[in-house]
Design an enzyme around this catalytic site. Structure first.
Site, PDB file in Angstrom:
ATOM      1  N   LYS A   1     -28.737 -12.396 -44.942  1.00  0.00           N
ATOM      2  CA  LYS A   1     -29.271 -11.106 -44.478  1.00  0.00           C
ATOM      3  C   LYS A   1     -28.283  -9.984 -44.804  1.00  0.00           C
ATOM      4  CE  LYS A   1     -28.043 -10.243 -40.495  1.00  0.00           C
ATOM      5  NZ  LYS A   1     -27.151  -9.525 -39.623  1.00  0.00           N
TER       6      LYS A   1
ATOM      7  N   LYS B   1     -19.269  -2.657 -42.132  1.00  0.00           N
ATOM      8  CA  LYS B   1     -19.530  -4.097 -41.944  1.00  0.00           C
ATOM      9  C   LYS B   1     -20.118  -4.708 -43.222  1.00  0.00           C
ATOM     10  CE  LYS B   1     -20.278  -8.039 -39.950  1.00  0.00           C
ATOM     11  NZ  LYS B   1     -19.194  -9.001 -39.767  1.00  0.00           N
TER      12      LYS B   1
HETATM   13  P1  NAP Z   1     -27.724 -15.888 -33.467  1.00  0.00           P
HETATM   14  O1  NAP Z   1     -26.932 -16.943 -32.802  1.00  0.00           O
HETATM   15  O2  NAP Z   1     -28.730 -16.255 -34.491  1.00  0.00           O
HETATM   16  O3  NAP Z   1     -28.439 -15.037 -32.321  1.00  0.00           O
HETATM   17  C1  NAP Z   1     -29.389 -14.070 -32.642  1.00  0.00           C
HETATM   18  C2  NAP Z   1     -29.874 -13.396 -31.374  1.00  0.00           C
HETATM   19  O4  NAP Z   1     -30.876 -12.422 -31.754  1.00  0.00           O
HETATM   20  C3  NAP Z   1     -30.535 -14.365 -30.398  1.00  0.00           C
HETATM   21  O5  NAP Z   1     -30.265 -13.916 -29.097  1.00  0.00           O
HETATM   22  C4  NAP Z   1     -32.020 -14.189 -30.770  1.00  0.00           C
HETATM   23  O6  NAP Z   1     -32.874 -14.548 -29.717  1.00  0.00           O
HETATM   24  C5  NAP Z   1     -32.062 -12.705 -31.002  1.00  0.00           C
HETATM   25  N1  NAP Z   1     -33.233 -12.283 -31.772  1.00  0.00           N
HETATM   26  C6  NAP Z   1     -33.558 -12.623 -33.036  1.00  0.00           C
HETATM   27  N2  NAP Z   1     -34.710 -12.023 -33.403  1.00  0.00           N
HETATM   28  C7  NAP Z   1     -35.131 -11.315 -32.334  1.00  0.00           C
HETATM   29  C8  NAP Z   1     -36.242 -10.473 -32.096  1.00  0.00           C
HETATM   30  N3  NAP Z   1     -37.186 -10.239 -33.021  1.00  0.00           N
HETATM   31  N4  NAP Z   1     -36.339  -9.882 -30.893  1.00  0.00           N
HETATM   32  C9  NAP Z   1     -35.394 -10.083 -29.951  1.00  0.00           C
HETATM   33  N5  NAP Z   1     -34.312 -10.862 -30.103  1.00  0.00           N
HETATM   34  C10 NAP Z   1     -34.181 -11.471 -31.293  1.00  0.00           C
HETATM   35  O7  NAP Z   1     -26.784 -14.782 -34.153  1.00  0.00           O
HETATM   36  P2  NAP Z   1     -25.257 -14.403 -33.852  1.00  0.00           P
HETATM   37  O8  NAP Z   1     -24.390 -15.258 -34.683  1.00  0.00           O
HETATM   38  O9  NAP Z   1     -25.040 -14.282 -32.381  1.00  0.00           O
HETATM   39  O10 NAP Z   1     -25.236 -12.955 -34.539  1.00  0.00           O
HETATM   40  C11 NAP Z   1     -25.757 -11.792 -33.916  1.00  0.00           C
HETATM   41  C12 NAP Z   1     -25.458 -10.588 -34.790  1.00  0.00           C
HETATM   42  O11 NAP Z   1     -24.037 -10.484 -34.988  1.00  0.00           O
HETATM   43  C13 NAP Z   1     -26.071 -10.689 -36.199  1.00  0.00           C
HETATM   44  O12 NAP Z   1     -26.493  -9.441 -36.635  1.00  0.00           O
HETATM   45  C14 NAP Z   1     -24.928 -11.204 -37.040  1.00  0.00           C
HETATM   46  O13 NAP Z   1     -25.064 -10.833 -38.402  1.00  0.00           O
HETATM   47  C15 NAP Z   1     -23.740 -10.527 -36.374  1.00  0.00           C
HETATM   48  N6  NAP Z   1     -22.450 -11.232 -36.533  1.00  0.00           N
HETATM   49  C16 NAP Z   1     -22.372 -12.590 -36.391  1.00  0.00           C
HETATM   50  C17 NAP Z   1     -21.147 -13.214 -36.549  1.00  0.00           C
HETATM   51  C18 NAP Z   1     -20.983 -14.713 -36.455  1.00  0.00           C
HETATM   52  O14 NAP Z   1     -19.947 -15.211 -36.923  1.00  0.00           O
HETATM   53  N7  NAP Z   1     -21.907 -15.466 -35.896  1.00  0.00           N
HETATM   54  C19 NAP Z   1     -19.989 -12.453 -36.813  1.00  0.00           C
HETATM   55  C20 NAP Z   1     -20.096 -11.082 -36.914  1.00  0.00           C
HETATM   56  C21 NAP Z   1     -21.343 -10.482 -36.778  1.00  0.00           C
HETATM   57  P3  NAP Z   1     -33.407 -16.068 -29.561  1.00  0.00           P
HETATM   58  O15 NAP Z   1     -32.333 -16.790 -28.790  1.00  0.00           O
HETATM   59  O16 NAP Z   1     -34.675 -15.925 -28.833  1.00  0.00           O
HETATM   60  O17 NAP Z   1     -33.593 -16.607 -30.961  1.00  0.00           O
END
Ligand code: NAP
Length: 293
Positions: free
Chosen positions: A234, A166
């Site tokens: 990140k 990744k």
């Molecule tokens: P996001 O919308 O920012 O959601 C992050 C999630 O993590 C939320 O549920 C947040 O909870 C939770 N979180 C953050 N810090 C935390 C902590 N200390 N303890 C518990 N929960 C915590 O991110 P996302 O886009 O869904 O991405 C999630 C993962 O997938 C990341 O690692 C990202 O790099 C990866 N990813 C994302 C994409 C994309 O296009 N978005 C594509 C591929 C991979 P709260 O709701 O309470 O903040």
């Protein structure tokens, strides 16, 4: 299958919804309240969600978040049943992944790192592409869940190889997008019509999925987050850390990190990473739009 889904952000919420649609018995948990998934039970803590789960699927921001969800107060660890599987679709450090996997192995729990590519649209459509690290037989048990959320799974090797893959995928996305954004900025400064440049890019060997995905958003000046800049930053840092650990030099990625650092300092961290274009525009004193000659 009985699945605990931990983390209902941009990606996790749609992924959990697709598991429900496929008929799985899903319990969800999210750190902040108010996020639910229709047809899934909501739990108060990761430990509560994990009770009786055959699979615990995580999708949270970063390494620290995975650690908190697993080992922090109310964390999943004490509820993990021997024979269950943790699948982690968060993008986190490969070396931390090995540490977490070894820790839960002591309780008879298998770990599959399963980060994904495809962004928000693919998460909604159930067409994510997963790159997985872990034991072949364990991955086979996860097949019905992968199928509900994605269109392909690439088995990259043992635990942590999914995360390592990744990082090298996002390294390329960051560099390809930077090249695209810099080309649009210089092109605009030189009086090239972006409305004519885009079809040329798409007809030539410069074409890429990154350009296909991002160009329509740029033309609409829509920088709302599909993949937030803070998460790309990140991943850039994770790749640079992994490079440092393995004594690899990445001068291109180091330069791109600086652009993202400044963009984040300027308050763009919650916009899509495509918003880094606006920083280049500001430095060049131009705005990229079709018909600009
Ligand atoms: P996001 O919308 O920012 O959601 C992050 C999630 O993590 C939320 O549920 C947040 O909870 C939770 N979180 C953050 N810090 C935390 C902590 N200390 N303890 C518990 N929960 C915590 O991110 P996302 O886009 O869904 O991405 C999630 C993962 O997938 C990341 O690692 C990202 O790099 C990866 N990813 C994302 C994409 C994309 O296009 N978005 C594509 C591929 C991979 P709260 O709701 O309470 O903040």
């Amino acid at each position: 299958m009985r699945v605990a889904f931990l983390g209902l952000g941009i990606m996790g919420r749609s992924m959990a919804a697709n598991l429900v649609k496929a008929g799985h018995e899903v319990t969800v948990w999210n750190r902040s309240g108010g996020k639910e998934v229709e047809g899934a039970r909501s739990a108060a803590t990761p430990a509560d969600a994990t009770m009786n789960a055959e699979v615990v699927w995580m999708c949270v921001s970063d390494t620290k978040a995975v650690e908190a969800v697993l080992l922090g107060p109310g964390g999943a660890e004490p509820s993990l049943a021997a024979g269950s599987i943790i699948a982690d679709s968060s993008t986190i450090s490969p070396s931390a992944t090995l540490r977490f996997a070894a820790r839960v192995k002591a309780r008879g729990v298998d770990w599959v790192d399963a980060p994904m590519t495809g962004s928000k649209i693919a998460a909604e459509a159930g067409s994510l592409i997963f790159m997985a690290g872990g034991d072949e037989a364990v991955l086979a048990r996860l097949q019905p869940l992968f199928q509900a959320m994605g269109k392909q799974v690439f088995h990259m090797g043992e635990t942590s190889k999914g995360q390592a893959t990744k990082l090298v995928m996002n390294l390329q996305i960051a560099l390809i997008y930077e090249g695209f954004a810099e080309a649009l900025t210089l092109g605009t400064r030189l009086g090239v019509d972006v409305g004519k440049l885009l079809p040329l890019i798409q007809a030539s060997m410069v074409r890429s999925g990154v350009v296909d995905y991002k160009a329509p958003f740029i033309m609409k000046r829509d920088f709302s987050p599909n993949f937030p800049l803070r998460l790309m930053l990140k991943d850039i840092r994770l790749a640079l850390e992994a490079a440092k650990e393995s004594r690899v030099r990445l001068p291109g990625l180091e330069a791109v990190e600086e652009v993202y650092d400044v963009a984040a300092e300027e308050g763009q961290q919650d916009l899509d990473y495509a918003a880094t274009l606006t920083l280049l525009e500001k430095w060049a004193g131009v705005e990229v739009r079709a018909g600009s000659q």
